[in-house]
Design a protein around this motif. Sequence first.
Motif, PDB file in Angstrom:
ATOM      1  N   TYR B 276     138.980 125.665 130.238  1.00 47.79           N
ATOM      2  CA  TYR B 276     139.241 125.001 131.520  1.00 47.79           C
ATOM      3  C   TYR B 276     138.929 123.520 131.384  1.00 47.79           C
ATOM      4  CZ  TYR B 276     140.011 125.376 136.540  1.00 47.79           C
ATOM      5  OH  TYR B 276     140.535 125.300 137.800  1.00 47.79           O
ATOM      6  N   ASP B 277     139.893 122.699 131.747  1.00 49.27           N
ATOM      7  CA  ASP B 277     139.747 121.257 131.554  1.00 49.27           C
ATOM      8  C   ASP B 277     140.099 120.503 132.826  1.00 49.27           C
ATOM      9  OD1 ASP B 277     142.400 121.959 131.421  1.00 49.27           O
ATOM     10  OD2 ASP B 277     142.887 120.676 129.723  1.00 49.27           O
ATOM     11  N   SER B 278     139.482 120.935 133.914  1.00 50.79           N
ATOM     12  CA  SER B 278     139.640 120.195 135.177  1.00 50.79           C
ATOM     13  C   SER B 278     139.261 118.735 134.955  1.00 50.79           C
ATOM     14  CB  SER B 278     138.734 120.807 136.243  1.00 50.79           C
ATOM     15  OG  SER B 278     137.417 121.038 135.731  1.00 50.79           O
ATOM     16  N   PHE B 279     138.234 118.526 134.143  1.00 49.77           N
ATOM     17  CA  PHE B 279     137.789 117.202 133.723  1.00 49.77           C
ATOM     18  C   PHE B 279     137.324 117.338 132.275  1.00 49.77           C
ATOM     19  CE2 PHE B 279     137.315 117.652 138.242  1.00 49.77           C
ATOM     20  CZ  PHE B 279     137.931 116.506 138.725  1.00 49.77           C
ATOM     21  N   THR B 280     137.249 116.229 131.568  1.00 54.36           N
ATOM     22  CA  THR B 280     136.844 116.298 130.163  1.00 54.36           C
ATOM     23  C   THR B 280     135.438 116.880 130.019  1.00 54.36           C
ATOM     24  OG1 THR B 280     136.184 113.978 130.371  1.00 54.36           O
ATOM     25  CG2 THR B 280     138.340 114.430 129.360  1.00 54.36           C
ATOM     26  N   ILE B 281     134.555 116.582 130.964  1.00 51.91           N
ATOM     27  CA  ILE B 281     133.181 117.095 130.880  1.00 51.91           C
ATOM     28  C   ILE B 281     133.159 118.617 130.937  1.00 51.91           C
ATOM     29  CG2 ILE B 281     132.769 116.832 133.382  1.00 51.91           C
ATOM     30  CD1 ILE B 281     130.137 116.440 130.585  1.00 51.91           C
ATOM     31  N   THR B 282     134.111 119.217 131.643  1.00 45.26           N
ATOM     32  CA  THR B 282     134.173 120.680 131.757  1.00 45.26           C
ATOM     33  C   THR B 282     134.320 121.310 130.372  1.00 45.26           C
ATOM     34  OG1 THR B 282     135.471 120.171 133.747  1.00 45.26           O
ATOM     35  CG2 THR B 282     135.212 122.494 133.166  1.00 45.26           C
ATOM     36  N   VAL B 283     135.099 120.658 129.518  1.00 43.15           N
ATOM     37  CA  VAL B 283     135.330 121.177 128.164  1.00 43.15           C
ATOM     38  C   VAL B 283     134.056 121.066 127.325  1.00 43.15           C
ATOM     39  CG1 VAL B 283     136.656 120.837 126.038  1.00 43.15           C
ATOM     40  CG2 VAL B 283     137.795 120.669 128.273  1.00 43.15           C
ATOM     41  N   LEU B 284     133.407 119.909 127.382  1.00 41.53           N
ATOM     42  CA  LEU B 284     132.173 119.737 126.593  1.00 41.53           C
ATOM     43  C   LEU B 284     131.128 120.771 126.988  1.00 41.53           C
ATOM     44  CD1 LEU B 284     131.259 115.988 126.012  1.00 41.53           C
ATOM     45  CD2 LEU B 284     132.842 117.483 124.801  1.00 41.53           C
ATOM     46  N   MET B 285     130.938 120.944 128.284  1.00 41.21           N
ATOM     47  CA  MET B 285     129.910 121.893 128.726  1.00 41.21           C
ATOM     48  C   MET B 285     130.291 123.324 128.382  1.00 41.21           C
ATOM     49  SD  MET B 285     128.476 120.091 132.221  1.00 41.21           S
ATOM     50  CE  MET B 285     127.768 121.599 132.837  1.00 41.21           C
ATOM     51  N   SER B 286     131.586 123.654 128.422  1.00 39.99           N
ATOM     52  CA  SER B 286     132.023 125.001 128.043  1.00 39.99           C
ATOM     53  C   SER B 286     131.750 125.260 126.572  1.00 39.99           C
ATOM     54  CB  SER B 286     133.519 125.180 128.327  1.00 39.99           C
ATOM     55  OG  SER B 286     133.774 125.057 129.708  1.00 39.99           O
ATOM     56  N   LEU B 287     132.065 124.291 125.717  1.00 42.82           N
ATOM     57  CA  LEU B 287     131.825 124.458 124.273  1.00 42.82           C
ATOM     58  C   LEU B 287     130.351 124.757 124.011  1.00 42.82           C
ATOM     59  CD1 LEU B 287     133.996 121.489 122.937  1.00 42.82           C
ATOM     60  CD2 LEU B 287     134.407 123.919 122.476  1.00 42.82           C
ATOM     61  N   GLU B 288     129.482 124.043 124.715  1.00 44.08           N
ATOM     62  CA  GLU B 288     128.037 124.248 124.536  1.00 44.08           C
ATOM     63  C   GLU B 288     127.604 125.603 125.087  1.00 44.08           C
ATOM     64  OE1 GLU B 288     126.459 120.903 126.645  1.00 44.08           O
ATOM     65  OE2 GLU B 288     127.139 119.452 125.146  1.00 44.08           O
ATOM     66  N   ASP B 289     128.035 125.895 126.313  1.00 39.06           N
ATOM     67  CA  ASP B 289     127.564 127.115 126.975  1.00 39.06           C
ATOM     68  C   ASP B 289     128.087 128.379 126.294  1.00 39.06           C
ATOM     69  OD1 ASP B 289     126.142 125.592 128.742  1.00 39.06           O
ATOM     70  OD2 ASP B 289     127.698 125.618 130.294  1.00 39.06           O
ATOM     71  N   LEU B 290     129.253 128.277 125.655  1.00 36.22           N
ATOM     72  CA  LEU B 290     129.817 129.438 124.955  1.00 36.22           C
ATOM     73  C   LEU B 290     129.224 129.597 123.564  1.00 36.22           C
ATOM     74  CD1 LEU B 290     133.519 128.903 126.064  1.00 36.22           C
ATOM     75  CD2 LEU B 290     132.054 130.826 126.734  1.00 36.22           C
ATOM     76  N   GLY B 291     128.500 128.579 123.100  1.00 36.80           N
ATOM     77  CA  GLY B 291     127.839 128.689 121.807  1.00 36.80           C
ATOM     78  C   GLY B 291     128.626 128.130 120.635  1.00 36.80           C
TER      79      GLY B 291
END
Lengths: 132, 386
Positions: B276-291
């Motif tokens: 999900y890339d509503s905003f670029t920050i959404t992608v960064l946080m997803s990458l981290e939270d998913l491991g």
Amino acid sequence: MTELPSPEPRRDPSLSGYWAAAAEGIVTVSRCPTCAELVWYPRARCPRCTGLLELVPVSGTGTVYSFTVNRRPAGAYKEVDAVVIAYVELAEGPRVMTNLVGLDPGEVRIGLPVRAVHSPTGLLRFTAAGDE
Amino acid sequence: MTVRGAAVIVGAYEHPARVIPEGTVPGVVAEVVHGALADAGLGIADVDGFCYAGVHQGINLVTMADFLGLGPLRYHESTDTGGASYLTQVGHAAAAIAAGRCSVVLVAMGGLPRSRPARPASGDVPHADFEDIYGLTQPAAYALAAQRHMFEFGTTGAQLAQVRVAAAHHAQFNPNALYRKPVTVEEVVESPLVSDPLHRLDCCVTTDGGGAVVVVSPEVARELPRRGVRVLGHGEAIKRPGTSIDLTTSAAAVSGPRAFEEARVSVGDIDMVSLYDSFTITVLMSLEDLGFCAKGEGGRFVEDGALLAPHGALPFNTDGGGLCNNHPDRRGGMIRMIEAVRQLRSEAAPQVQVADCELALVQAHGHALGTRSAAATLILGREDVR
């Protein structure tokens, strides 16, 4: 600096105490008498134990936890160029959403000490603590 | 009970248009429903389950099922967690199929936020007097998360921009993408600030359109000519801000591990991601939270082209994503899922098709990372992956 609009809150009747205190310039936070938790945003019942919450006054001081300068304001803020929206961490702990007013957006930093100022309609806003 | 292997996505369709001035929401939904069923080789009469979240548009599931001529239905579900709704619905559909309640479930969405921006007024939102009243917009809510992420981890605007650069690179190979022109890091960080620190090019597109998928039992899938995609794992979670919000973690930190556990795979097994890339920050946080990287390392992870297809370490959003391709109804989950289906069927654009793509992860978020949000994770596998 132009005055930020002060929209009229809906004022949930179960939170009349909160709005009455705000009109006096007092910041209050909901607290659970049973589990002693502070609860933000204000509401009638504790989300943890469902007990009735009471309002307790807090210092109204804190620091900026995060902020943004919204350069595309909408709704009540449509006519202003930018609105500073922030989370302020109160000295007592809760992180509350707010506007920062009376300061240049360029001066805002995470960690900046701030103090509460209420808008004409009772909205909890903050300004730089050193700025009397 | 597990959904692992219990359901197969056999049809998928993304509306080709991005601006539909003369459209209606039911009309768009009908188009994507017919497209997905045709892709699957099924007809309206085969459908015995229907998932649709439309109350935010003033159109409920009953109205839409009637309009589409669906029925008799044995299963219906209307979960609305914003952009995460459609992944959650596929997870629920898979569970219903596994339980034997139905065998052909249609999951559909559509909307016209460009051509018909007005939405029904919201009701007694309990936090309205304490959040919305301060001029909070969707970009501002995500900007609060981005600002804190930068403060805690040293994330930079240039690192956020790398997400847009990768999405734009992929979009040039998608003839239907709204924005097909590649961009540079400089162009992103020099685009106008919308809500600091997010620039215009850190924000997804707003498009008309929609999409649909058809989820069926393995028995039904076996009789169909098209290659299917297996649902291997699903997780869903809601993150409450509580009294002391943590702005740098999303509900994907909960939904992700649930999906991995069910799929019995790990981060290193994933061949591509649709995030999900509503905003670029959404992608960064997803990458981290998913491991895929440690908390706070998202910015460094995306440097040096990690997200670029087909050869990056973790190709992402190979259709151009919500940032460049499509984010219909301001809800990106369905389109993210459809691109993962294309990859697993080897039907992505040849320039971005990931070789031997066996496992894909789809991540969606609903509402706002800066306040309260829902997340859904799906792990999908190529038809022959056991």
